[in-house]
Design a protein around this motif. Structure first.
Motif, PDB file in Angstrom:
ATOM      1  N   TYR A 181       0.829  -1.210   0.000  1.00 16.42           N
ATOM      2  CA  TYR A 181       0.000   0.000   0.000  1.00 16.42           C
ATOM      3  C   TYR A 181       0.861   1.258   0.000  1.00 16.42           C
ATOM      4  CZ  TYR A 181      -4.453  -2.370   0.723  1.00 16.42           C
ATOM      5  OH  TYR A 181      -5.562  -3.136   0.570  1.00 16.42           O
TER       6      TYR A 181
ATOM      7  N   THR B  48       0.974   4.201  -2.960  1.00 14.81           N
ATOM      8  CA  THR B  48       0.688   5.608  -2.688  1.00 14.81           C
ATOM      9  C   THR B  48       1.499   6.513  -3.615  1.00 14.81           C
ATOM     10  OG1 THR B  48       0.185   5.067  -0.405  1.00 14.81           O
ATOM     11  CG2 THR B  48       0.641   7.358  -0.878  1.00 14.81           C
TER      12      THR B  48
ATOM     13  N   PHE C  13      -4.171  14.613  -0.214  1.00 12.19           N
ATOM     14  CA  PHE C  13      -5.054  13.889   0.696  1.00 12.19           C
ATOM     15  C   PHE C  13      -5.991  14.846   1.402  1.00 12.19           C
ATOM     16  CE2 PHE C  13      -1.176  11.084   1.146  1.00 12.19           C
ATOM     17  CZ  PHE C  13      -1.692  10.017   0.452  1.00 12.19           C
TER      18      PHE C  13
ATOM     19  N   GLU D 294      -7.777  11.229   5.096  1.00 12.44           N
ATOM     20  CA  GLU D 294      -6.868  10.366   4.335  1.00 12.44           C
ATOM     21  C   GLU D 294      -5.436  10.481   4.853  1.00 12.44           C
ATOM     22  OE1 GLU D 294      -9.127  10.246   0.020  1.00 12.44           O
ATOM     23  OE2 GLU D 294      -7.771  11.916   0.468  1.00 12.44           O
TER      24      GLU D 294
ATOM     25  N   PHE E   4      -3.022   7.419   5.755  1.00 16.70           N
ATOM     26  CA  PHE E   4      -1.682   7.350   5.163  1.00 16.70           C
ATOM     27  C   PHE E   4      -0.612   7.168   6.240  1.00 16.70           C
ATOM     28  CE2 PHE E   4       2.158   9.747   3.826  1.00 16.70           C
ATOM     29  CZ  PHE E   4       2.596   8.880   2.844  1.00 16.70           C
TER      30      PHE E   4
END
Length: 55
Positions: free
Chosen positions: A7, A11, A26, A30, A34
């Motif tokens: 993940y 990104t 973001f 978010e 993150f």
């Protein structure tokens, strides 16, 4: 933890796509997700390096 590594790498692609669209990277919510994913990524990498996690 291993999926967090993937993940975190994904990104980078998300970041590139958002920059192309000239949108914010973001939302505030978010950013929290993150940060959690990056923390999991770091724990996963540490586990792989020390041998406590195996593939």
């Amino acid at each position: 933890m291993l999926s967090a590594i993937l993940y975190a790498l994904g990104t980078a692609l998300f970041f590139y796509a958002r920059r192309e669209q000239k949108k914010p990277l973001f939302s505030p919510r978010e950013w929290l997700v993150f940060i959690a994913v990056v923390a999991g990524c770091l724990v996963g990498i540490y586990g792989l390096v020390t041998g406590s996690i195996t593939i």
